[in-house]
Design a protein around this motif. Structure first.
Motif, PDB file in Angstrom:
ATOM      1  N   ASP A 167      -6.076 -44.203 -12.959  1.00  0.00           N
ATOM      2  CA  ASP A 167      -6.076 -42.734 -13.488  1.00  0.00           C
ATOM      3  C   ASP A 167      -6.480 -41.647 -12.307  1.00  0.00           C
ATOM      4  OD1 ASP A 167      -6.459 -41.664 -16.676  1.00  0.00           O
ATOM      5  OD2 ASP A 167      -6.880 -40.511 -15.176  1.00  0.00           O
ATOM      6  N   LEU A 168      -5.426 -40.800 -12.230  1.00  0.00           N
ATOM      7  CA  LEU A 168      -5.468 -39.656 -11.181  1.00  0.00           C
ATOM      8  C   LEU A 168      -6.618 -38.902 -11.485  1.00  0.00           C
ATOM      9  CD1 LEU A 168      -1.896 -39.696 -10.070  1.00  0.00           C
ATOM     10  CD2 LEU A 168      -3.752 -40.521  -8.969  1.00  0.00           C
ATOM     11  N   MET A 169      -6.794 -38.473 -12.857  1.00  0.00           N
ATOM     12  CA  MET A 169      -7.551 -37.178 -13.264  1.00  0.00           C
ATOM     13  C   MET A 169      -9.092 -37.858 -13.764  1.00  0.00           C
ATOM     14  SD  MET A 169      -5.782 -34.953 -12.566  1.00  0.00           S
ATOM     15  CE  MET A 169      -6.981 -33.447 -12.572  1.00  0.00           C
ATOM     16  N   TYR A 170      -9.236 -38.869 -14.028  1.00  0.00           N
ATOM     17  CA  TYR A 170     -10.586 -39.505 -14.461  1.00  0.00           C
ATOM     18  C   TYR A 170     -11.001 -40.811 -13.826  1.00  0.00           C
ATOM     19  CZ  TYR A 170      -9.731 -36.044 -17.792  1.00  0.00           C
ATOM     20  OH  TYR A 170      -9.492 -34.705 -18.709  1.00  0.00           O
ATOM     21  N   PRO A 171     -10.900 -40.909 -12.553  1.00  0.00           N
ATOM     22  CA  PRO A 171     -11.167 -42.086 -11.976  1.00  0.00           C
ATOM     23  C   PRO A 171     -12.686 -42.898 -12.077  1.00  0.00           C
ATOM     24  CG  PRO A 171     -10.962 -40.486 -10.200  1.00  0.00           C
ATOM     25  CD  PRO A 171     -10.532 -39.907 -11.634  1.00  0.00           C
ATOM     26  N   HIS A 172     -13.319 -41.955 -12.253  1.00  0.00           N
ATOM     27  CA  HIS A 172     -14.931 -42.149 -12.604  1.00  0.00           C
ATOM     28  C   HIS A 172     -15.166 -42.937 -13.882  1.00  0.00           C
ATOM     29  CE1 HIS A 172     -14.233 -38.211 -14.506  1.00  0.00           C
ATOM     30  NE2 HIS A 172     -15.354 -38.492 -15.282  1.00  0.00           N
ATOM     31  N   LEU A 173     -14.350 -43.047 -14.806  1.00  0.00           N
ATOM     32  CA  LEU A 173     -14.197 -43.482 -16.042  1.00  0.00           C
ATOM     33  C   LEU A 173     -13.391 -44.958 -16.144  1.00  0.00           C
ATOM     34  CD1 LEU A 173     -13.041 -40.681 -18.503  1.00  0.00           C
ATOM     35  CD2 LEU A 173     -15.496 -41.422 -18.093  1.00  0.00           C
ATOM     36  N   ILE A 174     -13.364 -45.460 -14.998  1.00  0.00           N
ATOM     37  CA  ILE A 174     -12.771 -46.762 -14.669  1.00  0.00           C
ATOM     38  C   ILE A 174     -13.914 -47.771 -13.910  1.00  0.00           C
ATOM     39  CG2 ILE A 174     -11.230 -48.370 -13.651  1.00  0.00           C
ATOM     40  CD1 ILE A 174      -9.349 -45.989 -13.927  1.00  0.00           C
ATOM     41  N   ALA A 221      -7.449 -43.859 -18.086  1.00  0.00           N
ATOM     42  CA  ALA A 221      -8.720 -43.523 -18.902  1.00  0.00           C
ATOM     43  C   ALA A 221      -8.581 -42.189 -19.620  1.00  0.00           C
ATOM     44  CB  ALA A 221      -9.982 -43.301 -17.822  1.00  0.00           C
ATOM     45  N   HIS A 222      -7.232 -41.906 -19.862  1.00  0.00           N
ATOM     46  CA  HIS A 222      -6.885 -40.650 -20.727  1.00  0.00           C
ATOM     47  C   HIS A 222      -5.536 -40.827 -20.853  1.00  0.00           C
ATOM     48  CE1 HIS A 222      -4.593 -38.815 -17.246  1.00  0.00           C
ATOM     49  NE2 HIS A 222      -4.348 -38.086 -18.040  1.00  0.00           N
ATOM     50  N   ARG A 226      -6.003 -34.225 -25.888  1.00  0.00           N
ATOM     51  CA  ARG A 226      -6.524 -34.955 -24.871  1.00  0.00           C
ATOM     52  C   ARG A 226      -7.701 -36.022 -25.298  1.00  0.00           C
ATOM     53  NH1 ARG A 226      -6.247 -34.105 -19.163  1.00  0.00           N
ATOM     54  NH2 ARG A 226      -5.166 -32.317 -19.525  1.00  0.00           N
ATOM     55  N   LYS A 227      -7.460 -37.148 -24.886  1.00  0.00           N
ATOM     56  CA  LYS A 227      -8.465 -38.194 -25.292  1.00  0.00           C
ATOM     57  C   LYS A 227      -8.856 -38.845 -24.031  1.00  0.00           C
ATOM     58  CE  LYS A 227      -7.944 -42.674 -27.459  1.00  0.00           C
ATOM     59  NZ  LYS A 227      -7.366 -43.798 -27.912  1.00  0.00           N
ATOM     60  N   THR A 228     -10.167 -39.193 -23.739  1.00  0.00           N
ATOM     61  CA  THR A 228     -10.651 -39.806 -22.630  1.00  0.00           C
ATOM     62  C   THR A 228     -11.735 -40.953 -22.930  1.00  0.00           C
ATOM     63  OG1 THR A 228     -12.525 -38.269 -22.196  1.00  0.00           O
ATOM     64  CG2 THR A 228     -10.253 -37.848 -20.803  1.00  0.00           C
ATOM     65  N   ASN A 229     -11.410 -41.903 -22.488  1.00  0.00           N
ATOM     66  CA  ASN A 229     -12.441 -43.075 -22.782  1.00  0.00           C
ATOM     67  C   ASN A 229     -12.528 -44.119 -21.619  1.00  0.00           C
ATOM     68  OD1 ASN A 229     -13.246 -42.849 -25.614  1.00  0.00           O
ATOM     69  ND2 ASN A 229     -11.227 -43.092 -26.194  1.00  0.00           N
ATOM     70  N   PRO A 230     -13.602 -44.645 -21.379  1.00  0.00           N
ATOM     71  CA  PRO A 230     -13.696 -45.488 -20.180  1.00  0.00           C
ATOM     72  C   PRO A 230     -13.605 -46.613 -20.505  1.00  0.00           C
ATOM     73  CG  PRO A 230     -16.005 -45.206 -21.408  1.00  0.00           C
ATOM     74  CD  PRO A 230     -14.976 -44.275 -22.095  1.00  0.00           C
ATOM     75  N   GLY A 262     -10.235 -46.585 -23.210  1.00  0.00           N
ATOM     76  CA  GLY A 262     -11.186 -47.120 -24.062  1.00  0.00           C
ATOM     77  C   GLY A 262     -11.193 -48.764 -24.127  1.00  0.00           C
ATOM     78  N   VAL A 263     -10.429 -49.389 -23.156  1.00  0.00           N
ATOM     79  CA  VAL A 263     -10.314 -50.807 -23.227  1.00  0.00           C
ATOM     80  C   VAL A 263     -11.444 -51.559 -22.586  1.00  0.00           C
ATOM     81  CG1 VAL A 263      -8.768 -52.658 -22.806  1.00  0.00           C
ATOM     82  CG2 VAL A 263      -7.980 -50.930 -24.015  1.00  0.00           C
ATOM     83  N   THR A 264     -11.777 -52.797 -22.963  1.00  0.00           N
ATOM     84  CA  THR A 264     -12.559 -53.657 -22.290  1.00  0.00           C
ATOM     85  C   THR A 264     -11.975 -54.930 -22.060  1.00  0.00           C
ATOM     86  OG1 THR A 264     -14.703 -52.616 -22.926  1.00  0.00           O
ATOM     87  CG2 THR A 264     -14.874 -55.011 -22.246  1.00  0.00           C
TER      88      THR A 264
END
Length: 174
Positions: free
Chosen positions: A76-83, A99-100, A115-119, A137-139
């Motif tokens: 993910d380019l915009m939310y790398p910190h959520l991975i 992540a979004h 927009r939905k963001t989930n780790p 949002g996947v584990t």
């Protein structure tokens, strides 16, 4: 709606997420994106897994020890910190981890599906074969295997082999 209005809406959503405000916040966001894109560009085409991992960590992706990330993996380019990628994970070429989700250019869809963001969490020992897509949002469970080209839309338990679109459990490794 004009193209510029969509850009402003998307930029505002990102600024709100990162807690940026005003002109300086806009500059911070653009600098953050440019830095993320530049590091991703190096990581994406690198043939050396250690350089790939170093660049992805610089972007904010949390990566454990002993991992292998092949070339042409999009994180993910915009939310790398959520991975988060734990220890001893392998990710094959042309896989994508998001992540979004965001319909950026259609106001009607944007209102219905904001927009939905989930780790995303990939646990230790997981093996993601080439061409997989992992959604927000996947584990992915410990020691699980994701078959080539699978689309992961829900959590994968530990010690499983999953395949398909959407991916389903095809085997449990005991």
């Amino acid at each position: 709606m004009e193209k510029e209005e969509f850009k402003k809406i998307n930029e505002k959503e990102l600024m709100d997420h990162y807690g940026y405000k005003g002109s300086f916040g806009r500059l911070q966001l653009r600098t953050k994106y440019l830095h993320s894109w530049f590091c991703h560009y190096i990581a994406y085409s690198s043939l050396h897994p250690d350089l790939t991992i170093r660049m992805q960590r610089t972007r904010g992706v949390k990566i454990g020890q002993g991992c292998h990330i092949a070339p042409y993996v999009l994180l993910d380019l915009m939310y790398p910190h959520l991975i988060t990628i734990e220890d001893n994970v392998g990710i094959g070429s042309n896989s994508m981890i998001f992540a979004h989700v965001n319909p950026t250019a259609n106001l009607t869809l944007k209102q219905k599906y904001p927009r939905k963001t989930n780790p995303v969490l990939i646990k230790s020992g997981a093996w993601i074969n080439p061409g997989c897509i992992i959604t927000p949002g996947v584990t992915i469970g410990t020691n699980s295997i994701i078959a080539v080209g699978s689309v992961i839309t829900s959590n994968v338990p530990d010690n499983c082999v999953v395949a398909g679109n959407p991916a389903r459990i095809i085997k449990k490794n005991e």
